[in-house]
Design an enzyme around this catalytic site. Structure first.
Site, PDB file in Angstrom:
ATOM      1  N   GLY A  36     -80.632  -7.232  42.098  1.00  0.00           N
ATOM      2  CA  GLY A  36     -80.645  -7.592  43.509  1.00  0.00           C
ATOM      3  C   GLY A  36     -80.712  -6.396  44.448  1.00  0.00           C
TER       4      GLY A  36
ATOM      5  CG  ASP B  63     -64.565  -7.091  37.494  1.00  0.00           C
ATOM      6  OD1 ASP B  63     -64.546  -7.305  38.724  1.00  0.00           O
ATOM      7  OD2 ASP B  63     -64.374  -7.979  36.659  1.00  0.00           O
ATOM      8  CB  VAL B  64     -65.305  -4.745  42.937  1.00  0.00           C
ATOM      9  CG1 VAL B  64     -66.516  -3.830  42.855  1.00  0.00           C
ATOM     10  CG2 VAL B  64     -65.713  -6.189  43.195  1.00  0.00           C
TER      11      VAL B  64
ATOM     12  CE1 TYR C  59     -71.695 -13.904  50.548  1.00  0.00           C
ATOM     13  CE2 TYR C  59     -72.562 -14.854  52.578  1.00  0.00           C
ATOM     14  CZ  TYR C  59     -72.600 -13.880  51.598  1.00  0.00           C
ATOM     15  OH  TYR C  59     -73.544 -12.884  51.664  1.00  0.00           O
TER      16      TYR C  59
ATOM     17  CE  LYS D 265     -70.745 -10.769  52.045  1.00  0.00           C
ATOM     18  NZ  LYS D 265     -70.801  -9.528  51.249  1.00  0.00           N
TER      19      LYS D 265
ATOM     20  CB  VAL E  51     -82.621 -10.188  50.583  1.00  0.00           C
ATOM     21  CG1 VAL E  51     -83.387  -9.361  49.574  1.00  0.00           C
ATOM     22  CG2 VAL E  51     -82.421  -9.408  51.881  1.00  0.00           C
TER      23      VAL E  51
ATOM     24  CB  THR F 255     -81.191 -11.354  45.507  1.00  0.00           C
ATOM     25  OG1 THR F 255     -80.343 -12.153  46.342  1.00  0.00           O
ATOM     26  CG2 THR F 255     -81.634 -10.104  46.251  1.00  0.00           C
TER      27      THR F 255
END
Ligand code: NAP
Length: 244
Positions: free
Chosen positions: A25, A71-72, A167, A171, A200, A202
């Site tokens: 991506g 892995d965040v 989501y 953000k 985008v 992806t």
């Protein structure tokens, strides 16, 4: 941290950039564009094998890219990766917090479970807090850093509606974190901004999105390479400031 895949930078005098969620991506394209600008790029992914094969593809394009597992959402993994970068490279000039998840996109806010909110915030907010805690202090010590938090127009409070509640709210929280972090490092040479890449093509954006990954990566790379008098604590799209 599990396995960590690593190739030493070929030229340690180079500026170093690290990108999260870069095995595919927008993160992969940001890695490509930064390496093409002369950075040594540490391409990270939660699956080390996928990160390494993405890095190998960029090396085949004669780009200077190594891979590391991160892995965040796993603090041990984040700190393990930071340790490796510190030991093997000794510096980090650019940090692109790109990794994110989009969960329960089509649900209404009250139908979104607390678990769905939690899993979203783990990656999109707490993950970035964790990565910044691991990498930004060294940038401050060096007196140089560019941090780009990849956000979304979905996180703009000024136009927020009902789309993807977990989501979008994550953000908005990321944007607030960006403002706090930028203010706390103001004057140290570290500039921190968030960027909306637009819609985008992806896995997250889908095949019908109007923008290519190259277009999506453009403002992120711009934010990663700002001059010393560049902005900090802002929200940008198409290289222009946008509303919160
Ligand atoms: P994508 O194709 O779904 O890629 C997401 C990347 O994040 C993948 O590499 C994924 O790894 C990684 N990731 C997810 N959870 C992770 C974790 N816990 N640790 C490490 N990596 C993790 O998404 P994209 O479209 O490139 O999105 C990149 C950024 O742009 C995100 O911040 C997204 O919110 C933002 N954005 C995208 C669009 C769009 O239209 N595409 C619009 C606005 C904003 P795996 O391969 O292992 O799953």
């Amino acid at each position: 941290m599990g396995e960590n895949l690593w190739m030493k930078p070929t030229d340690t005098r180079k500026s170093v950039a690290l990108v999260t969620g870069a095995n595919r991506g927008i993160g992969l394209e940001v890695s490509r564009q930064l390496a093409a600008k002369g950075f040594h790029v540490v391409l990270t992914g939660r699956d080390g094998g996928l990160a390494e094969s993405a890095a190998r593809r960029l090396r085949e394009e004669q780009l200077d890219v190594s891979a590391a597992t991160m892995d965040v959402t796993d603090e041990e993994s984040v700190h393990g990766c930071a340790r490796i970068v510190h030991e093997r490279v000794g510096r980090l000039d650019v940090l692109v917090n790109n990794a994110a998840v989009l969960i329960a996109e089509d649900k209404a806010v009250l139908d979104t479970t607390v678990d769905e909110f939690r899993r979203t915030f783990e990656a999109n907010v707490f993950g970035i807090v964790s990565v910044c805690r691991a990498f930004v202090p060294a940038m401050v010590s060096h007196g140089y850093g560019r941090v780009v938090n990849v956000s979304s127009a979905a996180g703009q409070l000024s136009s927020m509606g009902t789309y993807a509640p977990a989501y979008s709210i994550s953000k908005a929280a990321l944007n607030a974190f960006t403002v706090q972090l930028a203010a706390s490092v103001n004057g140290t040479g570290v500039l921190v901004n968030c960027v909306s890449p637009g819609w985008v093509r992806t896995r997250m954006g889908g095949a019908g999105a109007p923008r290519s990954v190259a277009q999506g990566a453009d403002t992120i790379v711009w934010g990663a390479t700002l001059p010393a008098n560049g902005p900090t604590g802002g929200f940008f799209s198409d290289r222009r400031r946008i509303d919160w």
